[in-house]
Design an enzyme around this catalytic site. Structure first.
Site, PDB file in Angstrom:
ATOM      1  N   GLU A 145      -4.520   8.753   9.525  1.00  0.00           N
ATOM      2  CA  GLU A 145      -4.627   7.935   8.210  1.00  0.00           C
ATOM      3  C   GLU A 145      -5.380   8.820   7.660  1.00  0.00           C
ATOM      4  O   GLU A 145      -6.713   9.204   7.236  1.00  0.00           O
ATOM      5  CB  GLU A 145      -4.651   6.730   8.152  1.00  0.00           C
ATOM      6  CG  GLU A 145      -4.889   5.511   7.449  1.00  0.00           C
ATOM      7  CD  GLU A 145      -3.821   6.266   6.253  1.00  0.00           C
ATOM      8  OE1 GLU A 145      -2.430   6.124   6.476  1.00  0.00           O
ATOM      9  OE2 GLU A 145      -4.283   6.074   5.411  1.00  0.00           O
ATOM     10  N   ASN A 155      -6.540  14.163   7.512  1.00  0.00           N
ATOM     11  CA  ASN A 155      -4.912  14.856   7.012  1.00  0.00           C
ATOM     12  C   ASN A 155      -4.006  15.372   7.099  1.00  0.00           C
ATOM     13  O   ASN A 155      -4.013  16.440   8.208  1.00  0.00           O
ATOM     14  CB  ASN A 155      -5.202  15.725   5.344  1.00  0.00           C
ATOM     15  CG  ASN A 155      -4.303  16.029   4.392  1.00  0.00           C
ATOM     16  OD1 ASN A 155      -2.823  15.488   4.632  1.00  0.00           O
ATOM     17  ND2 ASN A 155      -4.790  16.389   3.196  1.00  0.00           N
ATOM     18  N   ASP A 199       5.256   8.021   2.327  1.00  0.00           N
ATOM     19  CA  ASP A 199       5.103   7.682   0.970  1.00  0.00           C
ATOM     20  C   ASP A 199       6.756   9.140   0.147  1.00  0.00           C
ATOM     21  O   ASP A 199       7.058  10.072   0.874  1.00  0.00           O
ATOM     22  CB  ASP A 199       3.794   7.800   0.270  1.00  0.00           C
ATOM     23  CG  ASP A 199       2.877   7.222   0.602  1.00  0.00           C
ATOM     24  OD1 ASP A 199       2.658   6.720   1.297  1.00  0.00           O
ATOM     25  OD2 ASP A 199       2.167   8.075   0.432  1.00  0.00           O
ATOM     26  N   THR A 250       7.248  -1.095  12.429  1.00  0.00           N
ATOM     27  CA  THR A 250       5.897  -1.714  10.971  1.00  0.00           C
ATOM     28  C   THR A 250       6.134  -2.118  10.141  1.00  0.00           C
ATOM     29  O   THR A 250       5.970  -3.253   9.831  1.00  0.00           O
ATOM     30  CB  THR A 250       5.501   0.022   9.923  1.00  0.00           C
ATOM     31  OG1 THR A 250       6.505  -0.368   9.678  1.00  0.00           O
ATOM     32  CG2 THR A 250       6.803   1.448  11.167  1.00  0.00           C
ATOM     33  N   GLU A 251       4.366  -1.985   9.610  1.00  0.00           N
ATOM     34  CA  GLU A 251       4.158  -3.441   8.350  1.00  0.00           C
ATOM     35  C   GLU A 251       5.500  -2.531   7.684  1.00  0.00           C
ATOM     36  O   GLU A 251       5.880  -4.112   7.466  1.00  0.00           O
ATOM     37  CB  GLU A 251       2.745  -2.600   7.705  1.00  0.00           C
ATOM     38  CG  GLU A 251       1.457  -3.044   8.400  1.00  0.00           C
ATOM     39  CD  GLU A 251       1.015  -2.056   8.970  1.00  0.00           C
ATOM     40  OE1 GLU A 251       2.050  -1.463   9.760  1.00  0.00           O
ATOM     41  OE2 GLU A 251       0.045  -2.144  10.270  1.00  0.00           O
TER      42      GLU A 251
END
Ligand SMILES: C[S@@+](CC[C@H](N)C(=O)[O-])C[C@H]1O[C@@H](n2cnc3c(N)ncnc32)[C@H](O)[C@@H]1O
Length: 213
Positions: A69, A97, A119, A192-193
């Site tokens: 993360e 990264n 994303d 996952t969230e």
């Protein structure tokens, strides 16, 4: 760096170097020493608050997991969860990264890459930032063992369509595709969230498994 709302994050991270490894470049080619065994290594790029990677580590003690993360303010939530779960021995986090995986992993160090609710970067001019862009696929290939796999879940139809084309153009084999994962929820699915949030709104969850040839 989104640290403003969590001024304590850096200190908390520094207090747990056994979970968030402070010098991950030293682990390259040497992960068996880090984990104390040579079990397969599965990484999640963009691990967020860590619910998936922790759940997987608890469910599969014979696999080593590494959550990756970018942001302190996010990874610190994953760290809190992991500390509360008594730091499973088969789980580590890297605050790095995902575009630089080759600095931390040698070819063959990793046997599976998970991408969950990455994303979407919907604008065409941002396509290179998508974690399923060919540039990222080539990075994953360079750290995965031969015929290593990517497992990908998302609620974003556009990103899913893009990823199918990108993986196909790269010459990968598609081994599994679901356009509604929760319609036939696999027993071992760890949510996952983002998966919890979007499925609660009734959105279908897309999932694929693909493999380098
Ligand atoms: C939309 S969130 C999804 C989080 C989690 N995987 C989930 O499904 O709940 C995407 C996460 O990926 C992280 N991320 C994006 N690009 C990254 C990169 N290049 N390297 C590491 N993390 C990245 C973001 O900071 C963010 O926490």
């Amino acid at each position: 760096m989104r640290l403003r709302n969590k001024p304590w994050a850096e200190e908390f991270i520094n207090e747990h170097p056994d979970v968030i490894l402070p010098n991950p470049e030293q682990c390259k080619g040497n992960w068996a020493t880090v984990f104390g065994n040579d079990h397969p290594i599965h990484i999640e790029v963009g691990t967020g608050k860590g619910q998936f990677v922790l759940g997987m580590a608890l469910q599969n003690p014979d696999i080593n997991y590494i959550g990756i993360e970018l942001y302190d303010s996010v990874i610190v939530s994953a760290l809190e969860r992991i500390v509360e779960a008594n730091k499973p021995a088969n789980l580590r986090l890297l605050k790095v990264n995902g575009a630089k995986l080759q600095e931390y992993f040698a070819k063959g160090d990793v046997s599976r890459v998970y991408l969950n609710f990455s994303d979407p970067w919907p604008k065409a001019r941002h396509a290179k930032r998508r974690l399923t862009h060919e540039g990222f696929l080539s990075i994953y290939e360079s750290v995965l063992m031969d015929q290593g796999e990517i497992h990908f879940k998302t609620d974003n139809r556009g990103l899913f369509e893009y990823s199918l084309v990108s993986m196909n153009a790269y010459g990968m084999a598609l081994n599994y595709v679901s356009l509604d994962l929760h319609a036939n929820m696999p027993k071992d699915n760890v949510m996952t969230e983002y998966e919890e949030k979007f499925s609660a709104k009734g959105q279908p969850i897309y999932r694929l498994e693909c493999q380098f040839k």
